[in-house]
Enzyme design. Sequence first.
Site, PDB file in Angstrom:
ATOM      1  N   HIS A 147       0.820  -1.226   0.000  1.00 13.38           N
ATOM      2  CA  HIS A 147       0.000   0.000   0.000  1.00 13.38           C
ATOM      3  C   HIS A 147       0.852   1.274   0.000  1.00 13.38           C
ATOM      4  O   HIS A 147       1.928   1.320   0.602  1.00 13.38           O
ATOM      5  CB  HIS A 147      -0.911   0.014   1.229  1.00 13.38           C
ATOM      6  CG  HIS A 147      -0.141   0.184   2.511  1.00 13.38           C
ATOM      7  ND1 HIS A 147       0.077   1.409   3.084  1.00 13.38           N
ATOM      8  CD2 HIS A 147       0.500  -0.725   3.282  1.00 13.38           C
ATOM      9  CE1 HIS A 147       0.795   1.247   4.169  1.00 13.38           C
ATOM     10  NE2 HIS A 147       1.064  -0.035   4.317  1.00 13.38           N
ATOM     11  N   HIS A 156      12.019  -1.253 -13.106  1.00 18.25           N
ATOM     12  CA  HIS A 156      11.793  -2.692 -13.221  1.00 18.25           C
ATOM     13  C   HIS A 156      11.852  -3.297 -11.814  1.00 18.25           C
ATOM     14  O   HIS A 156      12.894  -3.250 -11.158  1.00 18.25           O
ATOM     15  CB  HIS A 156      12.881  -3.311 -14.111  1.00 18.25           C
ATOM     16  CG  HIS A 156      12.719  -4.790 -14.303  1.00 18.25           C
ATOM     17  ND1 HIS A 156      13.542  -5.514 -15.118  1.00 18.25           N
ATOM     18  CD2 HIS A 156      11.843  -5.697 -13.789  1.00 18.25           C
ATOM     19  CE1 HIS A 156      13.187  -6.788 -15.107  1.00 18.25           C
ATOM     20  NE2 HIS A 156      12.159  -6.920 -14.299  1.00 18.25           N
TER      21      HIS A 156
END
Length: 215
Positions: A147, A156
Site C-alpha cells: 500500500h 523494473h
Amino acid sequence: MSARIVCIGGGGHAVVVIDTLRTIAGSAGADFEIVGFIDATGTALPVLGVPCIGTDSSLPRLVDSKQLTHFIVAVGSTGGGGDLRARLFAASEAAGLVPFTAIHPSAIVAGSARIGGGSVVIAGAVIQPRAELGRNVIVNTRASIDHDCRIGDHVHVAPGAVLSGGVVVEDGSHVGAGVVILQNLRVGRGATVAAGATVVRDVAPRIVVKGTPAR
Ligand code: JB2
C-alpha cells in the site's frame, strides 16, 4: 479500431510480455493484435510466433506500413548507461504510438492503485491500495508492491521482489529478483538493488547496493 501493438525488443522479457498479452486476449476477449516486434538487429527469429518486423530506425515507417497504433517496451534489462528502457519508450512515443498497458489476469491489483501507461504487470504480481506506478514500469512475476508505494517511470521490479508499504522507487531504478525493501524507504533515481538484497535504509540515486543489510 482495435489496437495494433508493436513490442520493442525480442529477447527473454519479450517472451513473457507476448504470453501475457495473449493471456489477456484469451481471458477478456480484448480487442488488439500483436503485429510484431522490433529489436537491435531487425533479423531475429520469431518470438512465440510473433515476427521481427524491423529496428528502431524503421519504426516511423512501420507505423504507417503496418498501421501500428500502440507499443509496449518488452526489454527488461536497462542496457548500457542504464536508460535503454526510457530511451525506447521515448522513441516509440515520438513515432506517434500510444503506450499499451498489460495486466496479467492472475495479478491482483487493488481498485485504488494507479498504473501508468505502458506498464506491464506479470503473472502473480500483487499491487495493494493507493500504490501509484508511473509509466513503462515492469512488475515482474510474483513481485508485490504494498500500500501507498510510489514507483517512478521505467522502473523494473524483478520477480519475487517485495516492497513494503510506503516505499518510493524513483525513475529508472532496478529492483532485483527477491529483493525486500522495508517500509517507507526511498530508492533514488537510477539506482540498482541487486538480487536478494534486503534494503533497511534509503538508497542514494545512481548507486548499486547489495546484500543484507544492503550497502
Ligand atoms: O536499442 C535497442 C535494443 N538493444 C537491445 N532497440 C531495440 N528495439 N531492441 C534492443 N535490444 C533488444 O533487447 C535485443 O535485440 C533483444 O531482443 C532484447 C534483449 O534480450 P535479452 O534476452 O538479452 O534481455 P531481456 O531484457 O529481454 O530479458 C532479460 O530481462 C528479463 C527481465 C533477461 O535476463 C530475462 O531472462 C529476464 N526475465
